[in-house]
Design a protein around this motif. Structure first.
Motif, short mmCIF file in Angstrom:
data_model
loop_
_atom_site.label_atom_id
_atom_site.label_comp_id
_atom_site.label_asym_id
_atom_site.label_seq_id
_atom_site.Cartn_x
_atom_site.Cartn_y
_atom_site.Cartn_z
N LEU A 124 7.81 6.20 -40.98
CA LEU A 124 6.89 6.61 -42.06
C LEU A 124 6.76 5.59 -43.18
N TRP A 176 5.51 5.09 -47.49
CA TRP A 176 5.95 5.78 -48.70
C TRP A 176 4.82 6.54 -49.39
N ASN A 177 3.56 6.39 -48.95
CA ASN A 177 2.49 6.89 -49.83
C ASN A 177 2.27 8.41 -49.76
N LYS A 229 12.29 8.32 -39.49
CA LYS A 229 12.78 7.28 -40.39
C LYS A 229 11.84 7.18 -41.59
N GLU A 282 12.05 3.04 -46.96
CA GLU A 282 13.17 2.69 -47.85
C GLU A 282 12.88 3.16 -49.27
N GLY A 297 14.35 0.85 -38.16
CA GLY A 297 12.99 0.92 -37.59
C GLY A 297 12.91 0.17 -36.28
N THR A 354 3.14 5.43 -39.00
CA THR A 354 2.12 5.26 -40.03
C THR A 354 2.61 4.17 -40.96
N GLY A 355 1.78 3.16 -41.19
CA GLY A 355 2.19 2.07 -42.06
C GLY A 355 1.23 0.91 -41.94
N SER A 356 1.72 -0.29 -42.21
CA SER A 356 0.85 -1.46 -42.28
C SER A 356 0.53 -2.02 -40.89
N THR A 416 3.50 -4.25 -39.55
CA THR A 416 4.62 -3.52 -38.94
C THR A 416 4.16 -2.87 -37.64
N LEU A 458 -2.68 2.87 -39.07
CA LEU A 458 -2.41 1.67 -39.87
C LEU A 458 -3.31 1.59 -41.11
N GLY A 459 -3.49 0.40 -41.61
CA GLY A 459 -4.18 0.24 -42.89
C GLY A 459 -5.67 0.51 -42.81
N CYS A 487 -4.57 5.20 -47.56
CA CYS A 487 -5.14 4.38 -46.48
C CYS A 487 -6.61 4.67 -46.24
N GLU A 498 -6.69 -5.26 -47.79
CA GLU A 498 -6.35 -3.95 -48.36
C GLU A 498 -5.74 -4.16 -49.75
N HIS A 513 -7.65 12.17 -37.08
CA HIS A 513 -7.55 10.99 -37.96
C HIS A 513 -7.12 9.82 -37.10
#
Ligand code: NAD
Length: 476
Positions: free
Chosen positions: A147, A149-150, A173, A176, A210, A225-227, A230, A249-250, A282, A380, A446
Motif C-alpha cells: 500500500l 500512504w495517501n 504491507k 513506511e 515489500g 497501489t503506488g508509484s 515501484t 499506479l500513478g 492518483c 505527476e 478502477h
C-alpha cells in the motif's frame, strides 16, 4: 506515544531484529508513534501463517466469511472519530476527509460481504455424450497487499475485503509513512476473532518487506497501489515466479473545460481535485485544458477559489487543506513548479512553500501560460498545484489529453451531449468523469490504462482479480 507491533498469525509480535521506526506527523514534524519494523524473516513468517490458514478459511461457507467482514465494518463505524484522528495525524489529510475515508472503508467491507452469495461458476455443454464441463471459481491462495500512504486505511479494505470474501488470505504491507492506521485495523480484526493467519500486517521498508512479498513463491497474487517505479520493480520480481499482479499506479488526469461548461461547477470540482488531500490523489485532475472563450472567466474564478483556500493543522477541523506527506514530497512539488516557471509558466497565486514554522505545507497554486510540452504537463505533481493550458478546438483538447504515458482518469465539463459522447469514446483513460468531481464508486471498476496500471480494483471486475478458474470434466 503510540506503539505498534507487527500482526502475524493473529498475534501482535515484535520485530525479530528489534528495529523500530519513528512515525512523524507531517503537520508538526513530531514523532507520533514507534512502530516495529519487520525483517525478511518476519515477513516470511507472516506469509507462512497466511498459507497455513488459507485452505480452512476457503473451506468456510462464503456467508461466514462475509459475517467477519460485516463485523469488522461495524467496529470501524463504532470507532470512526478515533480512526479518523489516527489517519489525519500520520498522513495529514483534514479530519473531515479522514472521516470520509473511514466511512468508505466500512462501506467497502459491507459491499464486498454482499458478494458472498453471488460468486457463481458455469456449466458448459460438452461435445461428448454423458459429460458435463464445470467451471469453478477458486481463490488464488495467499495475497500480498502493498500500500501507499495517501488513502492508507481505505486501501486496506480495497485489498483485504475482496481477498477474504473469495477465500484467499492476505499479508498487508502499509507504507513506511502511515503504518499506524493499519495496526488499528489489525486490532479490530483481532477483536472480531478472525481465524489466525487470515489477515496479517507487516510494516517496514519497501526494499526488504515489500521486495520479499513481491518475490516470495508462496504468494499467488500481488495487489499493489503506488508509484509506476515501484510497480515496475514489483512486476519484475513477480516475473521470476509467474506471480499474478494487479497494479494501481500513478496518474496525470486531464480535465477539459469546454466553452459551454458550467464554469462554477468546473471550478468547484477541479479545485477539490487540487486541494483534497493536498493534491495527493492518483485520480484527481492534474492538468486543466480550458477553452479560450472561457479562459479568463475560469482563471479569475479559480484564482479566487484557490486564494480563499485555508491550510494548516488538519486536526483542527477549521482548514480546507493539510500538509504534504513529507519533506521529500514538498521538495518534489517545489522543483516541478520551479521548472514550469523556467519553461515559461506564470504564477497567478502561490508557487512556493508556505511560510509556516513547521509542517510540509505548499501554498495553493495556479500556473498560467502552461504548454503541452512542459514537464509539468506530463509528470505527476501530487501537490496543490493547478496548471492551466488553453485550447481552441475539442480535437486539440482531446489530443493533448491523450498525450500522456498515464491513463488512469480524465474529466470534461460541457452541456453538449455530442461533446460528452465524443469524450466518452475518444479519451483514452480507464475512467472519464463528465460534469462531476473525480471520485470513483466502489461498485464500478478502477483500472488504469498505459503506465497507470494492470488489472483493477472495485466492483465485480475487481473481485475477479482475486479468483482463478478451475475446470472439471465429468463423464458419467
Ligand atoms: P510508492 O510506490 O513509493 O510506495 C508504495 C508501497 O510500495 C510502499 O508500501 C513501499 O514501501 C512499497 N515499496 C517500495 N519499494 C518496493 C519494492 N521494491 N518492492 C515492493 N514494495 C515496495 O508509492 P507512494 O509514494 O507510497 O504513493 C504514491 C503513489 O501511489 C503515487 O504515484 C500515486 O499516484 C499512487 N497511487 C495510485 C492509486 C491508484 O488507484 N492508481 C491510488 C493511490 C496512490
Amino acid at each position: 506515544m503510540k506503539q505498534y507491533d507487527l500482526f502475524i498469525n493473529g498475534e501482535f509480535v515484535q520485530s525479530s531484529a528489534g528495529v523500530i521506526r519513528e512515525v512523524r506527523n507531517p503537520a508538526t514534524e513530531e514523532v507520533v508513534s514507534l512502530v516495529q519494523e519487520a525483517t525478511i524473516d518476519d515477513t516470511r513468517r507472516a506469509i507462512q501463517a497466511a498459507a497455513d490458514a488459507q485452505s480452512s478459511w476457503a473451506g468456510l461457507p462464503a456467508i461466514q466469511r462475509a459475517n467477519y467482514l460485516t463485523q469488522i465494518a461495524a467496529r470501524i463505524r463504532d470507532n470512526m472519530d478515533y480512526l479518523a484522528q489516527v489517519i489525519s495525524e500520520e498522513q495529514g489529510k483534514i479530519l473531515s476527509m479522514a472521516l470520509g475515508e473511514v466511512s468508505s472503508t466500512a462501506d467497502y467491507l459491507e459491499y464486498m460481504a454482499g458478494w458472498a452469495r453471488r460468486i457463481e461458476g458455469e456449466i458448459i455443454p460438452s461435445d461428448r455424450p454423458n459429460e458435463n464441463i464445470f467451471l469453478f471459481r477458486k481463490p488464488i491462495g495467499v495475497v500480498a497487499g502493498i500500500l501507499p500512504w495517501n488513502f492508507p486505511f481505505f486501501l486496506i479494505a480495497r485489498k483485504m475485503a475482496p481477498a477474504l470474501i473469495t477465500g484467499n488470505t492476505i499479508v498487508i504491507k502499509p507504507s513506511e509513512e502511515t503504518p499506524n492506521n493499519a495496526f488499528e485495523f489489525a486490532k479490530i480484526v483481532a477483536e472480531c476473532n478472525l481465524p489466525k493467519g487470515v489477515f496479517n500486517v507487516v510494516s517496514g521498508n519497501g526494499a526488504t518487506v515489500g521486495a520479499e512479498l513481491a518475490s516470495n513463491p508462496q504468494i499467488g497474487l500481488i495487489t499493489f497501489t503506488g508509484s509506476v517505479e515501484t510497480g515496475t520493480s514489483i512486476m519484475k520480481a513477480a516475473a521470476d515466479n509467474i506471480t499474478k499482479v494487479s497494479l494501481e499506479l500513478g496518474g496525470k488526469a486531464p480535465a477539459i473545460v469546454m466553452d459551454d461548461a458550467d464554469i462554477d461547477l468546473a471550478v468547484r470540482c477541479i479545485r477539490l481535485s487540487r486541494i483534497g488531500n493536498a493534491g495527493q490523489v492518483c485520480n484527481c485532475a492534474e492538468r486543466i485544458y480550458v477553452h479560450e472563450a472561457v479562459l479568463s472567466e475560469f482563471t479569475d474564478k479559480m484564482v479566487e477559489a484557490m486564494t480563499n483556500t485555508t491550510y494548516g493543522d488538519p486536526l483542527s477541523g477549521e482548514v480546507d487543506m493539510g500538509p504534504l506527506i513529507n519533506r521529500e514530497q514538498l521538495s518534489k512539488v517545489e522543483t516541478i513548479v520551479e521548472r514550469a516557471v523556467q519553461e515559461g509558466a506564470t504564477v497567478a497565486i502561490g508557487g512556493k512553500r508556505a511560510p509556516t514554522q513547521k509542517g510540509h505545507y505548499f501554498e495553493p497554486t495556479v500556473l498560467l501560460n502552461c504548454k503541452q510540452e512542459m514537464e509539468i504537463t506530463h509528470k505527476e505533481i501530487f501537490g496543490p498545484v493547478l496548471p492551466i493550458i488553453p485550447f481552441r478546438h475539442l480535437e486539440e483538447a482531446i489530443s493533448m489529453a491523450n498525450d500522456s504515458s498515464y491513463g488512469l482518469t480524465s474529466s470534461i465539463y460541457t452541456k453538449s451531449l455530442e461533446v460528452m459522447m465524443r469524450a466518452a469514446n475518444e479519451l483514452k483513460f480507464g475512467e472519464t468523469y463528465v460534469n462531476r468531481e473525480n471520485n470513483e464508486a466502489i461498485q464500478a471498476f478502477h483500472s488504469g490504462w498505459r503506465k497507470s496500471g494492470l488489472g483493477g480494483d472495485d466492483g465485480k471486475h475487481g473481485l475477479e482479480e482475486f479468483l482463478q478458474w478451475r475446470v472439471v470434466y465429468v463423464q458419467y
